[in-house]
Structures are given as structure tokens and as C-alpha cells.
Design an enzyme around this catalytic site. Structure first.
Site, short mmCIF file in Angstrom:
data_model
loop_
_atom_site.label_atom_id
_atom_site.label_comp_id
_atom_site.label_asym_id
_atom_site.label_seq_id
_atom_site.Cartn_x
_atom_site.Cartn_y
_atom_site.Cartn_z
N GLU A 222 0.84 -1.21 0.00
CA GLU A 222 0.00 0.00 0.00
C GLU A 222 0.87 1.25 0.00
OE1 GLU A 222 -2.60 -0.27 3.38
OE2 GLU A 222 -3.36 -2.23 2.73
N GLU B 11 -8.20 -1.35 -3.69
CA GLU B 11 -8.09 -2.40 -2.68
C GLU B 11 -6.80 -3.12 -3.02
OE1 GLU B 11 -8.71 -5.34 0.29
OE2 GLU B 11 -9.29 -3.27 0.08
N SER C 28 -9.05 -0.85 6.58
CA SER C 28 -10.40 -0.51 6.15
C SER C 28 -11.23 -1.70 5.73
CB SER C 28 -10.31 0.47 4.98
OG SER C 28 -9.67 -0.17 3.88
N ASP D 64 -8.28 0.57 0.43
CA ASP D 64 -6.99 0.85 1.05
C ASP D 64 -6.43 2.22 0.70
OD1 ASP D 64 -6.72 -1.65 2.42
OD2 ASP D 64 -6.31 -2.58 0.48
#
Length: 133
Positions: free
Chosen positions: A12, A49, A32, A36
């Protein structure tokens, strides 16, 4: 389990840095369970995501994809499933995924519908069939 989370959060952050280098403002929403990263640049909104695996085959929960699509529709952004698969970064339009059950299977065949980072941000190179022959 902690190592698995660390790998995902590392991906991420890597994607966040790449997007920022390309002029996007990026928000990371850790933990989350569905979205993301949210990235925006001059009215363009991308929602990610992120998943990562070193295995040749892994599964993504159908609910995670449904949350990504739902959030993107409400927020007004373009959803992507961002996968770091065997070290390669791939991006998939979640509407192209299909499932027969509770999970999506991610394996080498996913490359048929995947695009790369530069295509996501609008800097991809389109090839003509004549260029390939």
C-alpha cells in the site's frame, strides 16, 4: 498473521508513493477492509483495494470486492484491485472478476484482464496489432 499484514501495508505504501510521484494526492485508509487507497488528481479519482501474495494461487473474499465497488460508486471514483503477485504489480477492474462462490481465485490467468500502473494513470502505451507482427 502479523507478517501477512506487514507485507500488505508495505505494498500500500509503495503504491501510494508511486501515485504521489505522478501528481496524485493520496489517502491511505489502513485496516479498512475494502478500500486501502483513495487517489485524486485534477478531478480524476482512483480507489484501490490492495492485495499481495508470493503464492501462485490465492483467494480474495467476495465481500472485499463488493465493498470496493460500493464505496467507489458512492464516492464517484474508478475502482481497482491492485495486486502484487509474484513481485509483479497488476491492476484489475473489479467488474471483470467472476466467482462461483464466496471467493475470487487469483492466479496466473488474472494477467489476461490486468493492466499495469501506467495504464491506470493514463500513461499506458497502446499497441497496434501491426506493431506485434
Amino acid at each position: 498473521m502479523r507478517h501477512k499484514y506487514r507485507k500488505g501495508s508495505s505494498f500500500e505504501r509503495e503504491l501510494k508513493r508511486l501515485l504521489e510521484k505522478e501528481g496524485f494526492a493520496v489517502i491511505r485508509s489502513a485496516g479498512s477492509k475494502g478500500v486501502d487507497l483513495i487517489a485524486g488528481r485534477k478531478g480524476e479519482v482512483l480507489i484501490f483495494e490492495c492485495k499481495t501474495s508470493s503464492k501462485t494461487k490465492f483467494y480474495i473474499n467476495k465481500e472485499d470486492i463488493e465493498k470496493l465497488i460500493s464505496f467507489s460508486e458512492i464516492f464517484g471514483g474508478k475502482p481497482y484491485l491492485a495486486i502484487k503477485f509474484n513481485g509483479e504489480m497488476l491492476f484489475i477492474n473489479p467488474f471483470l472478476l467472476s466467482t462461483n462462490g464466496k471467493n475470487y481465485v487469483i492466479d496466473e490467468r488474472i494477467k489476461a484482464i490486468a493492466i499495469d500502473f501506467y495504464e491506470v494513470i493514463g500513461r499506458g502505451k497502446q499497441l497496434k496489432i501491426d506493431d506485434l507482427i
